[in-house]
Design a protein around this motif. Structure first.
Motif, PDB file in Angstrom:
ATOM      1  N   ALA A  72       8.858 -39.928  14.714  1.00  0.00           N
ATOM      2  CA  ALA A  72       7.455 -40.326  14.630  1.00  0.00           C
ATOM      3  C   ALA A  72       6.690 -39.706  15.792  1.00  0.00           C
ATOM      4  N   GLU A  73       5.420 -39.400  15.573  1.00  0.00           N
ATOM      5  CA  GLU A  73       4.614 -38.695  16.575  1.00  0.00           C
ATOM      6  C   GLU A  73       4.562 -39.458  17.898  1.00  0.00           C
ATOM      7  N   VAL A  74       4.737 -38.731  19.004  1.00  0.00           N
ATOM      8  CA  VAL A  74       4.694 -39.315  20.349  1.00  0.00           C
ATOM      9  C   VAL A  74       3.737 -38.499  21.215  1.00  0.00           C
ATOM     10  N   GLY A  75       3.431 -39.029  22.401  1.00  0.00           N
ATOM     11  CA  GLY A  75       2.572 -38.321  23.334  1.00  0.00           C
ATOM     12  C   GLY A  75       3.316 -37.220  24.062  1.00  0.00           C
ATOM     13  N   HIS A  76       2.577 -36.442  24.839  1.00  0.00           N
ATOM     14  CA  HIS A  76       3.176 -35.286  25.511  1.00  0.00           C
ATOM     15  C   HIS A  76       4.263 -35.692  26.507  1.00  0.00           C
ATOM     16  N   ASP A  77       4.046 -36.784  27.264  1.00  0.00           N
ATOM     17  CA  ASP A  77       5.032 -37.192  28.265  1.00  0.00           C
ATOM     18  C   ASP A  77       6.342 -37.610  27.602  1.00  0.00           C
ATOM     19  N   GLU A  78       6.255 -38.439  26.566  1.00  0.00           N
ATOM     20  CA  GLU A  78       7.468 -38.858  25.869  1.00  0.00           C
ATOM     21  C   GLU A  78       8.134 -37.679  25.172  1.00  0.00           C
ATOM     22  N   ALA A  79       7.320 -36.740  24.692  1.00  0.00           N
ATOM     23  CA  ALA A  79       7.878 -35.555  24.035  1.00  0.00           C
ATOM     24  C   ALA A  79       8.760 -34.765  24.999  1.00  0.00           C
ATOM     25  N   ARG A  80       8.329 -34.655  26.264  1.00  0.00           N
ATOM     26  CA  ARG A  80       9.149 -33.923  27.248  1.00  0.00           C
ATOM     27  C   ARG A  80      10.498 -34.599  27.440  1.00  0.00           C
ATOM     28  N   ASP A  81      10.502 -35.938  27.467  1.00  0.00           N
ATOM     29  CA  ASP A  81      11.766 -36.661  27.631  1.00  0.00           C
ATOM     30  C   ASP A  81      12.676 -36.452  26.425  1.00  0.00           C
ATOM     31  N   LYS A  82      12.108 -36.531  25.232  1.00  0.00           N
ATOM     32  CA  LYS A  82      12.911 -36.364  24.025  1.00  0.00           C
ATOM     33  C   LYS A  82      13.430 -34.931  23.910  1.00  0.00           C
ATOM     34  N   LEU A  83      12.594 -33.976  24.291  1.00  0.00           N
ATOM     35  CA  LEU A  83      12.993 -32.575  24.218  1.00  0.00           C
ATOM     36  C   LEU A  83      14.183 -32.301  25.126  1.00  0.00           C
ATOM     37  N   SER A  84      14.198 -32.928  26.303  1.00  0.00           N
ATOM     38  CA  SER A  84      15.283 -32.690  27.256  1.00  0.00           C
ATOM     39  C   SER A  84      16.626 -33.192  26.742  1.00  0.00           C
ATOM     40  N   GLU A  85      16.600 -34.078  25.744  1.00  0.00           N
ATOM     41  CA  GLU A  85      17.843 -34.644  25.217  1.00  0.00           C
ATOM     42  C   GLU A  85      18.439 -33.803  24.088  1.00  0.00           C
ATOM     43  N   LEU A  86      17.684 -32.818  23.610  1.00  0.00           N
ATOM     44  CA  LEU A  86      18.171 -32.019  22.487  1.00  0.00           C
ATOM     45  C   LEU A  86      19.233 -31.024  22.927  1.00  0.00           C
ATOM     46  N   SER A  87      20.136 -30.735  22.031  1.00  0.00           N
ATOM     47  CA  SER A  87      21.135 -29.686  22.263  1.00  0.00           C
ATOM     48  C   SER A  87      21.169 -28.780  21.045  1.00  0.00           C
ATOM     49  N   GLY A  88      21.738 -27.603  21.227  1.00  0.00           N
ATOM     50  CA  GLY A  88      21.891 -26.704  20.103  1.00  0.00           C
ATOM     51  C   GLY A  88      22.698 -27.350  18.987  1.00  0.00           C
ATOM     52  N   GLU A  89      23.735 -28.096  19.364  1.00  0.00           N
ATOM     53  CA  GLU A  89      24.579 -28.739  18.366  1.00  0.00           C
ATOM     54  C   GLU A  89      23.813 -29.795  17.582  1.00  0.00           C
ATOM     55  N   SER A  90      22.992 -30.579  18.290  1.00  0.00           N
ATOM     56  CA  SER A  90      22.288 -31.672  17.610  1.00  0.00           C
ATOM     57  C   SER A  90      21.232 -31.150  16.643  1.00  0.00           C
ATOM     58  N   VAL A  91      20.510 -30.098  17.037  1.00  0.00           N
ATOM     59  CA  VAL A  91      19.472 -29.588  16.131  1.00  0.00           C
ATOM     60  C   VAL A  91      20.091 -28.874  14.937  1.00  0.00           C
ATOM     61  N   LEU A  92      21.205 -28.184  15.148  1.00  0.00           N
ATOM     62  CA  LEU A  92      21.870 -27.536  14.024  1.00  0.00           C
ATOM     63  C   LEU A  92      22.458 -28.582  13.072  1.00  0.00           C
ATOM     64  N   ALA A  93      22.997 -29.670  13.632  1.00  0.00           N
ATOM     65  CA  ALA A  93      23.546 -30.734  12.796  1.00  0.00           C
ATOM     66  C   ALA A  93      22.450 -31.368  11.952  1.00  0.00           C
ATOM     67  N   ALA A  94      21.275 -31.593  12.560  1.00  0.00           N
ATOM     68  CA  ALA A  94      20.162 -32.182  11.821  1.00  0.00           C
ATOM     69  C   ALA A  94      19.680 -31.234  10.730  1.00  0.00           C
ATOM     70  N   THR A  95      19.603 -29.951  11.056  1.00  0.00           N
ATOM     71  CA  THR A  95      19.165 -28.969  10.069  1.00  0.00           C
ATOM     72  C   THR A  95      20.171 -28.862   8.928  1.00  0.00           C
ATOM     73  N   ASP A  96      21.449 -28.944   9.236  1.00  0.00           N
ATOM     74  CA  ASP A  96      22.472 -28.897   8.192  1.00  0.00           C
ATOM     75  C   ASP A  96      22.307 -30.050   7.205  1.00  0.00           C
ATOM     76  N   ILE A  97      21.929 -31.220   7.714  1.00  0.00           N
ATOM     77  CA  ILE A  97      21.710 -32.358   6.822  1.00  0.00           C
ATOM     78  C   ILE A  97      20.488 -32.093   5.946  1.00  0.00           C
ATOM     79  N   GLY A  98      19.473 -31.428   6.524  1.00  0.00           N
ATOM     80  CA  GLY A  98      18.329 -31.025   5.709  1.00  0.00           C
ATOM     81  C   GLY A  98      18.746 -30.082   4.594  1.00  0.00           C
ATOM     82  N   PHE A  99      19.620 -29.131   4.901  1.00  0.00           N
ATOM     83  CA  PHE A  99      20.127 -28.222   3.865  1.00  0.00           C
ATOM     84  C   PHE A  99      20.908 -28.996   2.806  1.00  0.00           C
ATOM     85  N   ALA A 100      21.693 -29.976   3.256  1.00  0.00           N
ATOM     86  CA  ALA A 100      22.476 -30.782   2.315  1.00  0.00           C
ATOM     87  C   ALA A 100      21.557 -31.593   1.403  1.00  0.00           C
ATOM     88  N   TRP A 101      20.443 -32.083   1.947  1.00  0.00           N
ATOM     89  CA  TRP A 101      19.478 -32.832   1.142  1.00  0.00           C
ATOM     90  C   TRP A 101      18.937 -31.933   0.029  1.00  0.00           C
TER      91      TRP A 101
END
Length: 224
Positions: A72-101
């Motif tokens: 869900a949409e967040v502000g710029h400050d919270e976005a920076r915190d969430k962005l720092s938690e991402l990894s290549g593995e996590s975004v690829l895993a999420a995208t793979d589920i999108g492909f599966a959908w």
């Protein structure tokens, strides 16, 4: 305008993710995974999803952020915190589920593309360098020379590994603008890939419609 809906999607192997999607009214031309910007699923992302659905594409947006609120949409400050938690593995895993959908809805890999804006644009290139689908489009993807987060690669490091036809669209001005020198280096790196690539800079005021049409044409040309 096409309506977007959100659901929790679960695969038979137990993987689960919240996704937002939009369906075309008529014949489905193909499927697109749209990757959201750092602030989550903003009005800009929602309009993009609805516009693609109106063009005949079945569109799904995997929520890249964990937690009860998903992306869900967040502000710029919270976005920076969430962005720092991402990894290549996590975004690829999420995208793979999108492909599966999309596969669950009858679409094969050659009829599936990925498109992203800002953060999602960077991820779209990473996906295009590591997955066998039909095509990828990046809109103002940052992290060209320096990674957007510690868990993601710099785009120049992976552009030469692109496995699918990739189009990069970069505005010349505005909040999403990225310097010409960086874009030139990305163009050079992508040019070493063994697939079709193109990088286009456009004026954010008068060229947005042209950029949108270029993206549609790219998918039309490569998703069959």
């Amino acid at each position: 305008m096409a309506q977007t809906r959100t659901e929790d999607f679960r695969l038979d192997d137990g993987r689960a993710l919240r996704v937002t999607y939009a369906e075309p009214d008529g014949v489905t031309r193909g499927g697109l995974v749209v990757l959201h910007e750092a602030r989550g699923i903003t009005d800009t992302v929602t309009r993009m999803v609805a516009g693609l659905a109106e063009e005949g594409w079945l569109v799904v947006v995997p929520h890249l952020y964990a937690g009860e609120a998903g992306s869900a949409e967040v502000g710029h400050d919270e976005a920076r915190d969430k962005l720092s938690e991402l990894s290549g593995e996590s975004v690829l895993a999420a995208t793979d589920i999108g492909f599966a959908w999309l596969a669950r809805h009858g679409l094969t890999a050659d009829r599936i593309g990925v498109m992203g804006f800002e953060l999602g644009g960077a991820v779209a290139l990473v996906v295009g360098a590591s997955r066998d689908i039909g095509a990828a489009v990046t809109v103002s993807g940052g992290g060209i020379l320096e990674p957007l987060s510690a868990g993601l690669p710099a785009l120049v490091e992976v552009a030469g590994d692109l496995r699918v036809p990739w189009l990069g669209l970069y505005p010349e001005a505005g909040e999403a603008a990225i310097g010409q020198e960086q874009v030139a280096k990305l163009r050079e790196a992508a040019g070493t890939a063994k697939v079709a690539t193109d990088v286009v800079r456009y004026r954010s005021d008068s060229g947005a419609a042209e950029a949108w049409q270029r993206a549609l044409n790219w998918f039309d040309a490569h998703l069959r």
